[in-house]
Design a protein around this motif. Structure first.
Motif, short mmCIF file in Angstrom:
data_model
loop_
_atom_site.label_atom_id
_atom_site.label_comp_id
_atom_site.label_asym_id
_atom_site.label_seq_id
_atom_site.Cartn_x
_atom_site.Cartn_y
_atom_site.Cartn_z
N ASN A 117 -2.07 9.37 -10.50
CA ASN A 117 -3.09 8.33 -9.94
C ASN A 117 -4.83 8.04 -9.83
N PHE B 170 8.19 7.38 3.26
CA PHE B 170 7.54 5.81 3.14
C PHE B 170 6.09 7.25 2.51
N VAL B 171 5.87 6.26 1.24
CA VAL B 171 4.63 7.05 0.62
C VAL B 171 3.29 5.80 0.25
N SER B 172 2.85 6.72 0.08
CA SER B 172 1.51 6.03 1.01
C SER B 172 0.73 6.29 -0.31
N PHE B 173 0.42 5.31 -1.39
CA PHE B 173 -0.48 5.17 -2.74
C PHE B 173 -1.11 6.07 -2.79
N ASP B 174 -2.14 5.93 -1.65
CA ASP B 174 -3.44 6.49 -1.50
C ASP B 174 -3.04 8.07 -2.13
N SER B 175 -2.10 8.18 -1.09
CA SER B 175 -1.79 9.70 -0.93
C SER B 175 -0.63 10.00 -2.06
N GLN C 226 0.88 -1.41 0.15
CA GLN C 226 -0.08 -0.23 -0.25
C GLN C 226 1.07 1.34 0.21
N SER C 227 2.35 1.19 0.38
CA SER C 227 2.82 2.20 -0.45
C SER C 227 4.18 2.11 -0.90
#
Length: 247
Positions: free
Chosen positions: A193, A140-145, A128-129
């Motif tokens: 995204n 850490f980079v969240s894919f949602d963000s 997820q990141s």
């Protein structure tokens, strides 16, 4: 599985403090570690990266996928973090670490084991990141963000709602690291995204743009328009029902 005696003793000591974990073996080099994994089928392996004979990644390469335990890398070298998460490691402990950080890692392990035991599928979770290196730090980079990625010479800029990370990496490499079902190349210089897209529209003069939910407008390359339009029409995301594409 660590070639440093004191490091292994420290891990064993910390695990002995956790009543739901049992240490069933220790190894001081890669070949022995691989044989031990094959023989004992552990639920979890704490794995160093730099070891004699086989390194940590070579050990993983020798384990069949159906027998792969949860992996937590424990190392003194931060430069392997990206590769570790690409190998689907559950966590990456950078030595020296505090007990609080170690216990947070164990909590992550517990959740993964609970999901497996509940029949939620294999223990290796869908990422997820991702972790990226920005100058002298790891983030850490969240894919949602992550809203979009922009190429800039030998770097890429990762744009989040409240921050931007500059990463020394080629756009093609970054595209491979991002989940293809969540991100879309719309231009030689932009990856977006899909969930952040509000609409695709004709801007006049044969040019096309995407409007993001955060307010940004990004160009769509001429050779990408057809693929972008088709992808948005077939996506399951609810925001593309009812005329999100104005072309």
């Amino acid at each position: 599985m660590d070639d440093e005696v004191l490091a292994r003793r420290n891990l064993s000591f910390l695990l002995d403090l956790e009543p739901d974990f049992e240490v069933i073996g220790e190894c001081d080099e890669g070949e022995t570690a691989l044989r031990a994994i094959e023989a004992s089928h552990p639920d979890l392996v704490f794995l160093d990266i730099q070891m004699p004979r086989l390194d940590g990644f070579q050990v993983l390469g020798g384990v069949p996928c159906e027998r792969m335990p949860l992996i937590v890398f424990v190392t003194a070298y931060d430069q392997f973090a990206v590769k570790a998460f690409e190998a689907q490691a559950l966590d990456y402990l950078l030595k020296p670490f505090r007990r609080e950080r170690f216990r947070a890692s164990l909590d992550r392990v517990r959740r993964a084991i609970a999901a497996r035991d509940a029949g939620a599928g294999p223990p290796r979770p869908v990422a997820q990141s991702m972790i990226v290196k920005c100058r002298d730090r790891l983030a850490f980079v969240s894919f949602d963000s992550l809203e979009f990625v922009r190429a800039a010479a030998n770097y890429v800029h990762l744009h989040l709602p409240d921050s931007t990370y500059e990463v020394r990496e080629r756009m093609s490499v970054m595209e491979e690291r991002l989940p293809a079902d969540r991100f879309l190349r719309i231009h030689r210089s932009y990856i977006v995204n899909i969930a952040a897209i509000k609409e695709l529209y004709a801007a006049g003069g044969g040019e096309y743009m995407v409007s993001l939910r955060g307010g940004r407008q990004l160009p769509v390359g001429p050779s990408y328009v057809e693929a972008v339009h088709g992808r948005l029409l077939t996506t399951n995301a609810p925001q593309f029902g009812g005329g999100a594409s104005r072309i």
